[in-house]
Write a protein that holds these residues in place. Structure first.
Motif, PDB file in Angstrom:
ATOM      1  N   LEU A  46       0.824  -1.201   0.000  1.00 56.78           N
ATOM      2  CA  LEU A  46       0.000   0.000   0.000  1.00 56.78           C
ATOM      3  C   LEU A  46       0.862   1.256   0.000  1.00 56.78           C
ATOM      4  CD1 LEU A  46      -2.807  -1.042   2.508  1.00 56.78           C
ATOM      5  CD2 LEU A  46      -2.974  -0.835   0.017  1.00 56.78           C
ATOM      6  N   ARG A  47       1.955   1.209   0.758  1.00 52.36           N
ATOM      7  CA  ARG A  47       2.848   2.365   0.769  1.00 52.36           C
ATOM      8  C   ARG A  47       3.482   2.566  -0.607  1.00 52.36           C
ATOM      9  NH1 ARG A  47       4.399   0.475   5.991  1.00 52.36           N
ATOM     10  NH2 ARG A  47       6.254  -0.534   5.108  1.00 52.36           N
ATOM     11  N   ALA A  48       3.839   1.473  -1.259  1.00 51.21           N
ATOM     12  CA  ALA A  48       4.427   1.571  -2.595  1.00 51.21           C
ATOM     13  C   ALA A  48       3.424   2.138  -3.588  1.00 51.21           C
ATOM     14  CB  ALA A  48       4.908   0.196  -3.055  1.00 51.21           C
ATOM     15  N   ASP A  49       2.148   1.697  -3.476  1.00 50.88           N
ATOM     16  CA  ASP A  49       1.098   2.227  -4.358  1.00 50.88           C
ATOM     17  C   ASP A  49       0.893   3.721  -4.115  1.00 50.88           C
ATOM     18  OD1 ASP A  49       0.747  -0.247  -5.451  1.00 50.88           O
ATOM     19  OD2 ASP A  49      -1.066  -0.741  -4.305  1.00 50.88           O
ATOM     20  N   ALA A  50       0.907   4.108  -2.839  1.00 49.53           N
ATOM     21  CA  ALA A  50       0.708   5.517  -2.501  1.00 49.53           C
ATOM     22  C   ALA A  50       1.839   6.371  -3.059  1.00 49.53           C
ATOM     23  CB  ALA A  50       0.611   5.685  -0.985  1.00 49.53           C
ATOM     24  N   SER A 103       4.030  10.148  -7.169  1.00 48.92           N
ATOM     25  CA  SER A 103       4.962  10.460  -8.255  1.00 48.92           C
ATOM     26  C   SER A 103       4.210  10.776  -9.546  1.00 48.92           C
ATOM     27  CB  SER A 103       5.918   9.284  -8.484  1.00 48.92           C
ATOM     28  OG  SER A 103       6.703   9.043  -7.331  1.00 48.92           O
ATOM     29  N   ARG A 104       3.151  10.004  -9.817  1.00 51.01           N
ATOM     30  CA  ARG A 104       2.355  10.247 -11.018  1.00 51.01           C
ATOM     31  C   ARG A 104       1.695  11.625 -10.967  1.00 51.01           C
ATOM     32  NH1 ARG A 104      -0.679   4.347 -11.331  1.00 51.01           N
ATOM     33  NH2 ARG A 104       0.938   3.233 -12.529  1.00 51.01           N
ATOM     34  N   ILE A 105       1.179  11.978  -9.788  1.00 50.95           N
ATOM     35  CA  ILE A 105       0.501  13.265  -9.638  1.00 50.95           C
ATOM     36  C   ILE A 105       1.484  14.420  -9.846  1.00 50.95           C
ATOM     37  CG2 ILE A 105      -0.678  14.789  -7.995  1.00 50.95           C
ATOM     38  CD1 ILE A 105      -1.895  12.187  -6.774  1.00 50.95           C
ATOM     39  N   LEU A 106       2.677  14.303  -9.267  1.00 47.81           N
ATOM     40  CA  LEU A 106       3.668  15.367  -9.414  1.00 47.81           C
ATOM     41  C   LEU A 106       4.102  15.514 -10.878  1.00 47.81           C
ATOM     42  CD1 LEU A 106       5.866  14.782  -6.243  1.00 47.81           C
ATOM     43  CD2 LEU A 106       4.358  16.719  -6.704  1.00 47.81           C
ATOM     44  N   ALA A 107       4.314  14.394 -11.544  1.00 50.68           N
ATOM     45  CA  ALA A 107       4.700  14.453 -12.960  1.00 50.68           C
ATOM     46  C   ALA A 107       3.578  15.058 -13.798  1.00 50.68           C
ATOM     47  CB  ALA A 107       5.041  13.050 -13.468  1.00 50.68           C
ATOM     48  N   ALA A 108       2.343  14.667 -13.511  1.00 47.94           N
ATOM     49  CA  ALA A 108       1.196  15.206 -14.248  1.00 47.94           C
ATOM     50  C   ALA A 108       1.036  16.695 -13.980  1.00 47.94           C
ATOM     51  CB  ALA A 108      -0.073  14.457 -13.846  1.00 47.94           C
ATOM     52  N   ALA A 109       1.258  17.118 -12.732  1.00 49.69           N
ATOM     53  CA  ALA A 109       1.135  18.534 -12.390  1.00 49.69           C
ATOM     54  C   ALA A 109       2.129  19.368 -13.182  1.00 49.69           C
ATOM     55  CB  ALA A 109       1.347  18.731 -10.893  1.00 49.69           C
ATOM     56  N   GLY A 150      -8.106   9.362  -9.178  1.00 43.17           N
ATOM     57  CA  GLY A 150      -9.287  10.152  -8.885  1.00 43.17           C
ATOM     58  C   GLY A 150      -8.912  11.436  -8.162  1.00 43.17           C
ATOM     59  N   ILE A 151      -9.793  12.423  -8.228  1.00 47.11           N
ATOM     60  CA  ILE A 151      -9.503  13.706  -7.584  1.00 47.11           C
ATOM     61  C   ILE A 151      -9.367  13.539  -6.075  1.00 47.11           C
ATOM     62  CG2 ILE A 151     -11.933  14.345  -7.353  1.00 47.11           C
ATOM     63  CD1 ILE A 151      -8.992  16.719  -8.155  1.00 47.11           C
ATOM     64  N   ALA A 152     -10.118  12.596  -5.496  1.00 47.67           N
ATOM     65  CA  ALA A 152     -10.001  12.365  -4.056  1.00 47.67           C
ATOM     66  C   ALA A 152      -8.608  11.855  -3.695  1.00 47.67           C
ATOM     67  CB  ALA A 152     -11.062  11.379  -3.587  1.00 47.67           C
ATOM     68  N   THR A 153      -8.034  11.027  -4.562  1.00 48.34           N
ATOM     69  CA  THR A 153      -6.676  10.540  -4.325  1.00 48.34           C
ATOM     70  C   THR A 153      -5.681  11.688  -4.365  1.00 48.34           C
ATOM     71  OG1 THR A 153      -7.161   8.354  -5.249  1.00 48.34           O
ATOM     72  CG2 THR A 153      -4.851   9.026  -5.213  1.00 48.34           C
TER      73      THR A 153
END
Length: 232
Positions: free
Chosen positions: A12-16, A21-27, A50-53
């Motif tokens: 779960l920590r690895a998924d988080a 990392s995906r969010i930062l790259a997308a941002a 998702g936006i909640a994530t």
């Protein structure tokens, strides 16, 4: 047999961390294309979450921007420190402008961040406010030394950033260093000298901010209402 929480925890920590990392790259990508006022739903969609994530990882837009551009902001701050440390006030000012152009060429999203930091610097906080104060100090030091024209204003730098954005976007693939010539011409015009024409009035910071907000909306291709928190 069900998996124990202890066994699940590392996964779960690895998924988080992967989501983060995906969010930062997308941002970085989305802010580079649309500006830092881009809808955060666009960032979430680009990251495949998702936006909640997104909001679980970053409570608000400011937190996301701070982490997405942490390295660039640190380099920007260091550039201002380097300019202040220069023995020659002109070398310090010119070096700062050149390094700002380089950061903008490397990171399109950072260009939008810098454009918005100057008018917001008067009331903002954190890294952008500290950077703004240092830039003003660099400018004042150069003026006091008589190497920068007296009518130069901090608001002239985001205007330069707008000009560089157009040059960089147009020439990025074929002439990636074309922006350097424009910076050299800009710096030459910044020097004091006899026979120079007086500059038109300094852009009003409020109107400059409005112009930048409209520019961001045009980049988005629509007028969007920002939602900085999850909707019910």
């Amino acid at each position: 047999m069900p998996t124990s929480p202890d066994c699940e925890s590392p996964r779960l920590r690895a998924d988080a961390e992967l989501n983060r990392s995906r969010i930062l790259a997308a941002a970085q990508e989305v802010f580079g294309e649309q500006g830092v006022s881009a809808p955060l739903t666009d960032v979430a969609n680009r990251a495949g979450v998702g936006i909640a994530t997104l909001y679980r990882r970053f409570p608000d837009r400011a937190a996301l921007i701070a982490e997405a551009f942490e390295d660039a902001l640190a380099r920007y701050d260091a550039s201002a420190d380097e300019a202040l440390a220069a023995a020659d006030a002109w070398v310090g000012f010119a070096g700062l402008v050149e390094r700002m152009g380089g950061l903008q060429a490397e990171n399109r999203g950072f260009a939008h961040l810098i454009q918005s930091s100057f008018p917001l610097g008067r009331t903002g906080a954190g890294a952008r406010e500290r950077g703004y104060r240092k830039v003003v100090e660099v400018i004042d030091r150069a003026k006091a030394a008589g190497v920068l024209r007296a009518d130069f204003s901090p608001e002239d730098l985001p205007i330069l950033s707008f000009a560089l954005a157009g040059i960089i976007d147009t020439t990025r693939d074929d002439l990636p260093d074309a922006w350097r010539r424009h910076v050299a011409l800009f710096l030459d015009a910044c020097r004091p000298g006899t026979g120079r024409s007086a500059l038109p009035p300094v852009p009003d910071p409020i109107h400059l901010q409005r112009a930048m907000l409209r520019s961001g909306r045009r980049r988005q291709g629509r007028t969007a209402k920002d939602a900085d928190g999850p909707t019910s």
